[in-house]
Scaffold this motif. Sequence first.
Motif, PDB file in Angstrom:
ATOM      1  N   SER A   1      -7.724 -49.344  47.071  1.00 23.78           N
ATOM      2  CA  SER A   1      -8.298 -48.177  46.641  1.00 23.78           C
ATOM      3  C   SER A   1      -7.080 -47.778  46.592  1.00 23.78           C
ATOM      4  N   GLU A   2      -6.448 -48.581  45.279  1.00 24.52           N
ATOM      5  CA  GLU A   2      -5.875 -47.761  44.728  1.00 24.52           C
ATOM      6  C   GLU A   2      -6.233 -46.712  43.595  1.00 24.52           C
ATOM      7  N   GLY A   3      -5.637 -45.652  43.374  1.00 21.35           N
ATOM      8  CA  GLY A   3      -5.774 -44.573  42.617  1.00 21.35           C
ATOM      9  C   GLY A   3      -7.012 -43.379  43.364  1.00 21.35           C
ATOM     10  N   LEU A   4      -7.415 -43.571  44.704  1.00 20.54           N
ATOM     11  CA  LEU A   4      -8.238 -43.298  45.407  1.00 20.54           C
ATOM     12  C   LEU A   4      -8.005 -41.892  45.809  1.00 20.54           C
ATOM     13  N   ILE A   5      -8.777 -40.800  45.531  1.00 23.23           N
ATOM     14  CA  ILE A   5      -8.680 -39.902  45.186  1.00 23.23           C
ATOM     15  C   ILE A   5      -9.552 -38.813  46.710  1.00 23.23           C
ATOM     16  N   VAL A   6      -7.863 -38.287  47.428  1.00 19.87           N
ATOM     17  CA  VAL A   6      -9.212 -38.077  48.609  1.00 19.87           C
ATOM     18  C   VAL A   6      -8.738 -36.121  49.117  1.00 19.87           C
ATOM     19  N   GLY A   7      -9.138 -35.625  49.214  1.00 18.13           N
ATOM     20  CA  GLY A   7      -9.582 -33.965  49.198  1.00 18.13           C
ATOM     21  C   GLY A   7      -9.469 -33.405  51.133  1.00 18.13           C
ATOM     22  N   ALA A   8      -8.428 -33.107  51.595  1.00 21.60           N
ATOM     23  CA  ALA A   8      -8.062 -33.239  52.674  1.00 21.60           C
ATOM     24  C   ALA A   8      -7.580 -32.084  53.281  1.00 21.60           C
TER      25      ALA A   8
ATOM     26  N   ASP B   1      -3.885 -23.746  52.924  1.00 22.85           N
ATOM     27  CA  ASP B   1      -4.113 -24.334  52.092  1.00 22.85           C
ATOM     28  C   ASP B   1      -4.472 -26.125  51.785  1.00 22.85           C
ATOM     29  N   PRO B   2      -5.879 -26.404  51.227  1.00 20.50           N
ATOM     30  CA  PRO B   2      -5.648 -27.633  51.632  1.00 20.50           C
ATOM     31  C   PRO B   2      -4.819 -28.713  51.089  1.00 20.50           C
ATOM     32  N   VAL B   3      -4.899 -29.703  50.606  1.00 20.47           N
ATOM     33  CA  VAL B   3      -4.443 -30.460  49.964  1.00 20.47           C
ATOM     34  C   VAL B   3      -5.082 -31.719  49.195  1.00 20.47           C
ATOM     35  N   VAL B   4      -4.650 -31.801  47.984  1.00 25.32           N
ATOM     36  CA  VAL B   4      -5.530 -33.087  46.864  1.00 25.32           C
ATOM     37  C   VAL B   4      -4.597 -34.337  46.874  1.00 25.32           C
ATOM     38  N   GLN B   5      -4.766 -35.262  47.610  1.00 24.37           N
ATOM     39  CA  GLN B   5      -4.255 -36.496  48.087  1.00 24.37           C
ATOM     40  C   GLN B   5      -4.424 -37.750  46.349  1.00 24.37           C
ATOM     41  N   VAL B   6      -3.372 -38.629  46.610  1.00 24.79           N
ATOM     42  CA  VAL B   6      -4.083 -39.796  45.598  1.00 24.79           C
ATOM     43  C   VAL B   6      -3.209 -40.863  46.019  1.00 24.79           C
ATOM     44  N   ASN B   7      -3.772 -41.786  46.295  1.00 24.62           N
ATOM     45  CA  ASN B   7      -3.446 -42.913  46.844  1.00 24.62           C
ATOM     46  C   ASN B   7      -2.507 -44.136  46.216  1.00 24.62           C
ATOM     47  N   ARG B   8      -1.054 -43.860  45.873  1.00 27.46           N
ATOM     48  CA  ARG B   8      -0.470 -44.601  45.018  1.00 27.46           C
ATOM     49  C   ARG B   8       0.262 -45.496  45.663  1.00 27.46           C
ATOM     50  N   GLY B   9       0.334 -47.040  45.522  1.00 32.61           N
ATOM     51  CA  GLY B   9       0.672 -48.053  46.041  1.00 32.61           C
ATOM     52  C   GLY B   9       0.734 -48.313  47.834  1.00 32.61           C
TER      53      GLY B   9
END
Lengths: 294, 395, 306
Positions: free
Chosen positions: B289-296, B378-386
């Motif tokens: 899931s490296e690089g997985l983008i999750v809006g939450a 505000d929602p956040v957009v996050q990405v899996n880094r390591g």
Amino acid sequence: MNLIQQLVNAIWLGSVYSLFALGYALVFSVLGVLNLAHSAVFMWGAWIGLLVVTQLTLPLWIAVPAAMLGAGLISVALERTAFAPLRARGAPRISQLISSIGASFFLVNFAQLLFGTNPERFPIGLIPAEAIPNLPFRVTPIQVVILMVSVVLMALLNLLVARTRLGQRMRAVAFNQRTAGLLGVNVGAIYMITFFLAGALAGAAGVLYGLAFNQITPFIGDAIALKGLTVIVLGGLGNIQGALIGGFVVAALEVFSVAAGGSNYRDAIVFTLLFLILLVRPQGLVGQKEQTRA
Amino acid sequence: MKKWIWVFSLLALLTAPALVSAQMPTMESLIGADIRQTCPDPTNLPDTVTIGSLLTLTGGASVFGVSQQRGIQLAIAEINNSAFLGEGVTLEVIFEDSASDNNQAIAAMTKLVEEDRVIAVIGPTLSREAFSADPIAQDAGVVVLAVSNTANGITDMGDFIFRNSLPEASVIPGTVAGAVDQLGIRSAAIIYANDDDFTVSGANVFREAFEANGVTVVAEETYATGDVDFNAQLTNIIAQNPDALAISALAVEAVQIILQARAQGYQGVLMGGNGLNSPAVLQQTGADSEGLIVGAAWNIGSPNELSAAFKAAFENEYGNLPDQFAAQAYTGAWMIASAIRCADSTDSAAVRDALAALEMETPLGFFSFTEDRNPIHDPVVQVNRGGAFAVLGAE
Amino acid sequence: MDVLRSIGITEPVIQFMLVNALLGLSIYLTLYTGMFSLANAGFMAIGAFAGVILTQTFDLPLAVGIAGGAALAGVLAIPVGLPVLRLRDIYLAIATIGFGEVVRILILNFDPLVSGIIGQRVTITGGALGIKGIPKLTETWHLVGFLIAVCYLIDRLHRSRFGRAMAAIRQDEKVAANMGINVVYVKNVVFVLSALLAGAAGAFSGHLTRIISPDGFGFAQAVNILAFAVLGGGASYFGPILGAVVLTGLPEVLRPVREYRGVVNGLILMLVIVYLPGGLISFFPTRRSLQRLRRRLFAPRPAPPA
């Protein structure tokens, strides 16, 4: 390429279904009873295997027999508490079905009390997850292992039932409990052995399933319970080869209805075909004619 | 000499809060601090103020409900330890289990409202349970604060029904826009469960957001809740070679989809909504899931200090990281407590009015309600880094 | 009443008990005729959706919704029953489970299906979320009245020629056929009656729960309905009613045990079925087991050893 991959997907999924259904079919073949708690025993097998690896930090090759033993014992306990008293009373089989539902409810909720609801998995890297290289399709080592295990277990189980003295006695009990008893077969022992074997199969299936899908919760049995039922009916109730073939047929139906673009109707297609097959061939794909059971 | 007095008093001022916080968890000094300022210590509350919480604590969906229960229990402990409702006032929660069953949700809500006479209810876990049970509270004039319902029309059930959970429609468009902006996606596929309202509406929002951003949707596949094998659907999707795969799923299924997509050799961008916002997703998928983008609605790696404090307190209490369900439930309990404090009353209507007017800093960010009792933050957009979520584009 | 409330049996719970009693009776009819059908959850779904669409979309009174829901379930039972009732025992059970799943999936996909056919987007069954915001039209007295009427009709049925034919088929289908009973006819009529009842129960329940979604009518619900009848016992139509009351009330009564609720519930279900054969009489009572029971109950006690 695409079609080959879907074929591989179908064979793989089929081996998962078959593996789960083997123990289910075994109990039905001897007792003529649907043990709806089989999926709960399967779930317990997965947890036992997981705990052996994560808590006792023992290697995987110990976890599988440990899970088989543990699940086998749970299954025997199930037979003594949920089935044997009803049989002794000569209660109808439908009561045994409901009793097994109660047992399943108990086992699942008990697991939730003990293990919580968070999904857990075998440690990452315990088994290689990368696809086997240099093949025209994608398949991982665990997928190949599960396929081989289900075929081998089916063959062994078939041999046991068809060729050994134990199997002979099991079939005698299946044919007529009272007659078998009169012929000197220890009926109670046969039931316990059958349940132990079925539980052990469920335990092995649970661990392999946990390895393949990396997710163990108290509820993993629920999702596959109805699939297992479909598989053993389609294959021919109580028929061990039937469980294997049924597994592959159901999986192929599912995979190819998705491949044909019908993922919305996948389960409807499976059940409609099941419906039709039952109408034309109620003894299942492999079963012999007419064995009336409830 | 006068100088010394000044130094001493300054030292005392500086150490006093430190001493206080050494006795108790550090959390309450952060969350609710602004409410302590705006609303005076209540004086009219009885010794025990009782609220209810209706959650799915057994059965297949209990993974969400149990997480929510923990968030609420943590908040209640902090609220009581910090005497947030005034000295000697205890906030008590009665938890009831719905077992994911609408009928049981109705029975439990009836019990909470008619027998236990609670002033507010946090829950229920599932939107369909809310549609069954919330009208009972609305008819009795009891406040309901949903902390995980995302279906359309939840707050339309009446003026006592609130929610603090951002629906997918508030979260996904930003996610898609961010991903397109950062990664230049031109084609995408969507996979979702077609028998779950949450995942279906998520898929609809994804579809619209892709279109709005000029991304072509090349494949759509569905599965049934509880499935574990997604290879057939993924084979179809991969054959279309999309730049991105949008997963509108709950955490349990999302894990499998991610693992199986990667095992089948999919190299593109993976993205999802609220359902994927769980540490379990990252833990169980590892490098896949490296690089997985999750809006939450909430980011576990958020620089918000309330969020960091919540994360630390939760991990300290339960030994695992909180997920979004826990964060929203925790926030919900603090919001109810804040409304009770500001209302200085156990009258449900007064609490409702206070809740509607509430504006506070929370782990979800600065929070208030819209006119129709839906959340604004505000929602956040996050990405899996390591193996950990970071804010997308912040690196 | 207050005593009941204090142990968690509030009015909604009583209403669910009554609806479940109807469902228990619906499966009782088929079991009484020796048919192990699990189609009731599917018929319940049909009744619920049809009934709610009648009262909501077409703004008709509840009575029409109930009648319409029941009627649609009954009508659809004919084409299902004709082929499927040739099957016996577990094969029938599985085929009817299959039917239930197909119903559930069709309801789930009904809107895109119909939209595709008529060429414009319509919302009828509402997909995964189903239909929400249904007013709570069902009152307790509706359910009590309906249940009493149904019991009266079943009682009449049992005393009729048709009812004796049902019992004869359960005991031995071949003998029944030799006696001149039209087995196919009787089975299909009973199947339709059972579907009517399940459909009515579904329509009632839709107007109690305020939302109906396809996932409420799956395999789990089919098994629940079976449990009402089996746990309650089939010696009379009172059994399934009792079973429904106990199984619906139990989880509510058990709320004080908190996280042990599920475990205790499962354990009680198992213990009752295993160890209380006299309390809740098991199904398909053979004449011999009844005689044995009668002997045990009414036999003079053996004199205590001197």
